[in-house]
Design a protein around this motif. Structure first.
Motif, short mmCIF file in Angstrom:
data_model
loop_
_atom_site.label_atom_id
_atom_site.label_comp_id
_atom_site.label_asym_id
_atom_site.label_seq_id
_atom_site.Cartn_x
_atom_site.Cartn_y
_atom_site.Cartn_z
N ASP A 47 -120.73 38.90 28.12
CA ASP A 47 -121.64 39.02 26.99
C ASP A 47 -121.43 37.70 25.86
N ARG A 48 -122.38 36.82 26.13
CA ARG A 48 -122.29 35.56 25.54
C ARG A 48 -122.60 35.49 23.97
N ASP A 49 -122.73 36.87 23.62
CA ASP A 49 -123.11 37.07 22.14
C ASP A 49 -121.69 37.64 21.34
N ILE A 50 -120.79 37.46 22.01
CA ILE A 50 -119.23 37.66 21.06
C ILE A 50 -119.25 36.82 20.09
N ASP A 51 -119.12 37.51 18.90
CA ASP A 51 -118.84 36.58 17.38
C ASP A 51 -117.56 36.23 17.10
N LEU A 52 -116.39 37.24 17.66
CA LEU A 52 -114.95 36.86 17.23
C LEU A 52 -114.08 37.23 18.49
N VAL A 53 -113.26 36.40 18.63
CA VAL A 53 -112.04 37.24 19.46
C VAL A 53 -110.81 36.93 18.67
N LEU A 54 -110.17 38.36 18.47
CA LEU A 54 -108.79 38.58 17.66
C LEU A 54 -107.86 38.66 18.74
N LEU A 55 -106.92 37.43 18.99
CA LEU A 55 -106.00 37.28 20.06
C LEU A 55 -104.66 37.12 19.56
N ASP A 56 -103.99 38.14 20.37
CA ASP A 56 -102.54 37.82 20.29
C ASP A 56 -101.91 36.84 21.06
N LEU A 57 -100.73 36.19 20.64
CA LEU A 57 -100.24 35.11 21.03
C LEU A 57 -99.05 35.58 22.28
N LYS A 58 -98.85 36.80 22.45
CA LYS A 58 -97.76 37.22 23.26
C LYS A 58 -98.67 38.33 24.07
N MET A 59 -98.97 38.14 25.35
CA MET A 59 -99.65 39.29 26.28
C MET A 59 -99.75 38.71 27.71
N PRO A 60 -99.88 39.52 28.48
CA PRO A 60 -100.22 39.03 29.95
C PRO A 60 -101.18 37.89 30.17
N GLY A 61 -100.74 36.79 30.82
CA GLY A 61 -101.76 35.73 30.95
C GLY A 61 -101.52 34.69 29.81
N VAL A 62 -100.65 34.84 28.96
CA VAL A 62 -100.43 34.05 27.74
C VAL A 62 -99.01 33.55 27.67
N GLN A 63 -98.89 32.24 27.50
CA GLN A 63 -97.57 31.64 27.27
C GLN A 63 -97.84 30.95 25.88
N GLY A 64 -97.21 31.19 25.08
CA GLY A 64 -97.44 30.59 23.76
C GLY A 64 -98.76 30.34 23.19
N PHE A 65 -99.26 29.05 23.11
CA PHE A 65 -100.52 28.96 22.60
C PHE A 65 -101.58 28.68 23.71
N SER A 66 -101.14 29.03 24.99
CA SER A 66 -102.13 28.46 26.03
C SER A 66 -103.34 29.60 26.07
N GLY A 67 -103.21 30.72 25.49
CA GLY A 67 -104.30 31.58 25.68
C GLY A 67 -105.55 30.97 24.69
N LEU A 68 -104.99 30.60 23.40
CA LEU A 68 -106.01 29.84 22.52
C LEU A 68 -106.71 28.59 22.82
N ILE A 69 -105.76 27.80 23.53
CA ILE A 69 -106.10 26.59 23.94
C ILE A 69 -107.18 26.77 25.10
N PHE A 70 -107.00 27.69 25.63
CA PHE A 70 -107.98 27.99 27.00
C PHE A 70 -109.24 28.81 26.63
N LEU A 71 -109.02 29.38 25.48
CA LEU A 71 -110.48 30.16 24.99
C LEU A 71 -111.34 28.88 24.17
N ARG A 72 -110.52 28.13 23.49
CA ARG A 72 -111.05 27.21 22.62
C ARG A 72 -111.99 26.01 23.60
N ASN A 73 -111.13 25.98 24.75
CA ASN A 73 -111.76 25.01 25.73
C ASN A 73 -112.98 25.39 26.40
N GLN A 74 -112.85 26.79 26.83
CA GLN A 74 -113.88 27.55 27.54
C GLN A 74 -115.10 28.00 26.99
N PHE A 75 -114.70 28.61 25.72
CA PHE A 75 -115.78 29.15 24.79
C PHE A 75 -115.69 28.38 23.54
#
Length: 183
Positions: A47-75
């Motif tokens: 759904d390319r119409d996502i307006d906002l992601v609320l992201l926890d820093l500690k969850m599966p697939g995330v190490q530190g800020f890696s999830g934030l970095i990935f989402l900012r890069n990909q989307f």
């Protein structure tokens, strides 16, 4: 917040449910839940119409800020707000330096949390009171953040897979490219 679509990415179902009810209740926002970074990515890709992601820093697939970095890069068109149990100013400043549109502590009162989300949806940046984003910088970390921001989406995918411990051969197979390309 009416007519907005928000993704909550957190591995705690009870927190996701409470936050979803908070945001849907009086705001009318459509809210989707993801228990991992991979689930969040799937929702955003679907759904390319996502307006906002609320992201926890500690969850599966995330190490530190890696999830934030990935989402900012990909989307890059999708704002990401970090929602975290941490209230440590250096962590908040690092999240903001890496492209977060806000940082919401999980201890924040519900009314303030809704206000923070509304303000980010209105295009503002939101951090807790008393956080000065201009002090206590980490020049080495800032330089790393700038370098990460220059990676292409494919390079970022490779980096994320490397951080998960995958071998070059495994990454090449998953991405459908040669091992030499990964190297």
């Amino acid at each position: 917040m009416n007519d907005h679509h928000i993704v909550i990415a957190d591995d705690h179902p009870l927190f996701r449910e409470a936050l979803r009810q908070t945001l849907e209740g009086q705001t009318g926002a459509a809210v989707s839940e993801a228990g991992s970074l991979a689930e969040a990515v799937g929702l955003i890709e679907g759904d390319r119409d996502i307006d906002l992601v609320l992201l926890d820093l500690k969850m599966p697939g995330v190490q530190g800020f890696s999830g934030l970095i990935f989402l900012r890069n990909q989307f890059p068109h999708v704002p990401v707000v970090v929602v975290s149990a941490s209230e440590d100013p250096p962590i908040i400043r690092r999240a903001m330096a890496l492209g977060a549109s806000g940082f919401i502590p999980k201890t924040l009162q519900v009314s303030r949390m809704k206000d923070a989300v509304r303000r980010v949806l209105d295009g503002e940046i939101w951090v807790p009171d008393g956080i000065d984003l201009g002090i206590g910088g980490d020049p080495e970390g800032d330089q790393l953040a700038q370098r990460l921001a220059t990676l292409t989406p494919q390079q970022m995918r490779v980096l994320m897979m490397l951080s998960q411990g995958l071998l070059n051969k495994q990454i090449a197979f998953k991405l459908g490219v040669s091992e030499a390309t990964i190297k």
